[in-house]
Design a protein around this motif. Sequence first.
Motif, short mmCIF file in Angstrom:
data_model
loop_
_atom_site.label_atom_id
_atom_site.label_comp_id
_atom_site.label_asym_id
_atom_site.label_seq_id
_atom_site.Cartn_x
_atom_site.Cartn_y
_atom_site.Cartn_z
N MET A 1 0.83 -1.19 0.00
CA MET A 1 0.00 0.00 0.00
C MET A 1 0.88 1.27 0.00
O MET A 1 0.49 2.28 -0.57
N VAL A 2 2.04 1.20 0.64
CA VAL A 2 2.95 2.35 0.66
C VAL A 2 3.39 2.70 -0.76
O VAL A 2 3.42 3.87 -1.14
N GLY A 3 3.71 1.68 -1.55
CA GLY A 3 4.11 1.91 -2.94
C GLY A 3 3.00 2.57 -3.74
O GLY A 3 3.25 3.46 -4.56
N GLN A 4 1.76 2.13 -3.51
CA GLN A 4 0.62 2.74 -4.21
C GLN A 4 0.46 4.20 -3.80
O GLN A 4 0.17 5.07 -4.63
N ALA A 5 0.64 4.47 -2.52
CA ALA A 5 0.52 5.84 -2.02
C ALA A 5 1.59 6.73 -2.64
O ALA A 5 1.31 7.86 -3.05
N ILE A 6 2.82 6.22 -2.72
CA ILE A 6 3.92 6.99 -3.32
C ILE A 6 3.60 7.29 -4.79
O ILE A 6 3.74 8.42 -5.25
N GLY A 7 3.16 6.27 -5.51
CA GLY A 7 2.82 6.45 -6.93
C GLY A 7 1.69 7.44 -7.13
O GLY A 7 1.76 8.31 -8.00
N LEU A 8 0.64 7.33 -6.31
CA LEU A 8 -0.50 8.23 -6.42
C LEU A 8 -0.10 9.67 -6.13
O LEU A 8 -0.48 10.59 -6.86
N PHE A 9 0.71 9.86 -5.10
CA PHE A 9 1.18 11.20 -4.77
C PHE A 9 2.01 11.79 -5.91
O PHE A 9 1.80 12.93 -6.32
N ALA A 10 2.95 11.00 -6.40
CA ALA A 10 3.86 11.49 -7.45
C ALA A 10 3.08 11.90 -8.69
O ALA A 10 3.32 12.96 -9.27
N VAL A 11 2.14 11.06 -9.10
CA VAL A 11 1.38 11.34 -10.32
C VAL A 11 0.50 12.58 -10.17
O VAL A 11 0.39 13.38 -11.09
N THR A 12 -0.11 12.74 -8.99
CA THR A 12 -1.04 13.85 -8.82
C THR A 12 -0.36 15.16 -8.41
O THR A 12 -1.01 16.21 -8.42
N ASN A 13 0.92 15.12 -8.08
CA ASN A 13 1.58 16.33 -7.59
C ASN A 13 2.85 16.70 -8.34
O ASN A 13 3.62 17.54 -7.87
N ILE A 14 3.08 16.14 -9.49
CA ILE A 14 4.32 16.40 -10.23
C ILE A 14 4.46 17.90 -10.57
O ILE A 14 5.55 18.46 -10.53
N ASP A 15 3.34 18.56 -10.85
CA ASP A 15 3.39 19.98 -11.19
C ASP A 15 3.78 20.86 -10.01
O ASP A 15 4.27 21.98 -10.19
N ASP A 16 3.61 20.35 -8.79
CA ASP A 16 3.98 21.13 -7.61
C ASP A 16 5.48 21.39 -7.51
O ASP A 16 5.89 22.38 -6.90
N ILE A 17 6.29 20.52 -8.09
CA ILE A 17 7.74 20.74 -8.01
C ILE A 17 8.12 22.02 -8.75
O ILE A 17 8.93 22.81 -8.25
N LEU A 18 7.53 22.26 -9.90
CA LEU A 18 7.79 23.50 -10.64
C LEU A 18 7.34 24.72 -9.83
O LEU A 18 8.09 25.69 -9.69
N ILE A 19 6.15 24.66 -9.29
CA ILE A 19 5.62 25.78 -8.51
C ILE A 19 6.49 26.02 -7.28
O ILE A 19 6.84 27.16 -6.96
N LEU A 20 6.86 24.93 -6.59
CA LEU A 20 7.72 25.08 -5.41
C LEU A 20 9.08 25.67 -5.79
O LEU A 20 9.62 26.51 -5.07
N SER A 21 9.63 25.23 -6.91
CA SER A 21 10.92 25.78 -7.36
C SER A 21 10.81 27.29 -7.58
O SER A 21 11.71 28.04 -7.20
N LEU A 22 9.71 27.72 -8.18
CA LEU A 22 9.51 29.16 -8.40
C LEU A 22 9.38 29.90 -7.07
O LEU A 22 9.96 30.98 -6.89
N PHE A 23 8.63 29.33 -6.13
CA PHE A 23 8.50 29.96 -4.82
C PHE A 23 9.85 30.03 -4.10
O PHE A 23 10.20 31.05 -3.52
N PHE A 24 10.61 28.91 -4.13
CA PHE A 24 11.92 28.91 -3.48
C PHE A 24 12.87 29.89 -4.13
O PHE A 24 13.66 30.55 -3.46
N ALA A 25 12.80 30.02 -5.45
CA ALA A 25 13.65 30.99 -6.15
C ALA A 25 13.25 32.41 -5.75
O ALA A 25 14.11 33.27 -5.54
#
Length: 194
Positions: A1-25
């Motif tokens: 179930m942990v693997g499924q949770a990791i996969g679900l999070f990654a797929v649904t939140n991949i765009d957040d890395i770009l947004i977070l990078s912009l905020f951190f910059a």
Amino acid sequence: MVGQAIGLFAVTNIDDILILSLFFAQGAGRPGSARRIAIGQYLGFAAILAVAVAAAFGATFLPESAIPYLGLLPLALGLKAAWQAWKQRGDEDDEQEAAEHGPASLEVAAVTFANGGDNIGVYVPVFATAGVGGMSVYAVVFLILVGVWCFAGRYFATRPVVAKALSRWGHILLPLVLITISLLILVEGGAFGL
């Protein structure tokens, strides 16, 4: 179930890395900025989880037809950032003063929540079928991964090539990304008959 949770999070939140990078910059070199961004990310994601868990138990805080209108949050923030960038074009002193503290926690939380509105629709059926124990596993894994996402966003924002590009173009990219995300949320959700 942990693997499924990791996969679900990654797929649904991949765009957040770009947004977070912009905020951190945007907050680079400003004391406490990274902490405020991480707090905002956690607040926004905790709100997403709370709504998804409640909906999995049958409670609804927002009618499904209202979810696309969450796109108005990043639109307002994007327009505000665009207005500030336009107002301060060519005036580096004012730009530094205006962004002295970097992004506020509540701004990051609002963008995270609005951008995650579609995640709620994905999480609800998963949580409803996982039961209380499974839902707890998903929630814990998701909250750990929010920290990983914050680390990744900060990491990308501090790479020399990326940092240089973001420091030069970030004041344009942040409003552009926020407005684009907003329009995608509004259009894909059918807000205003779009």
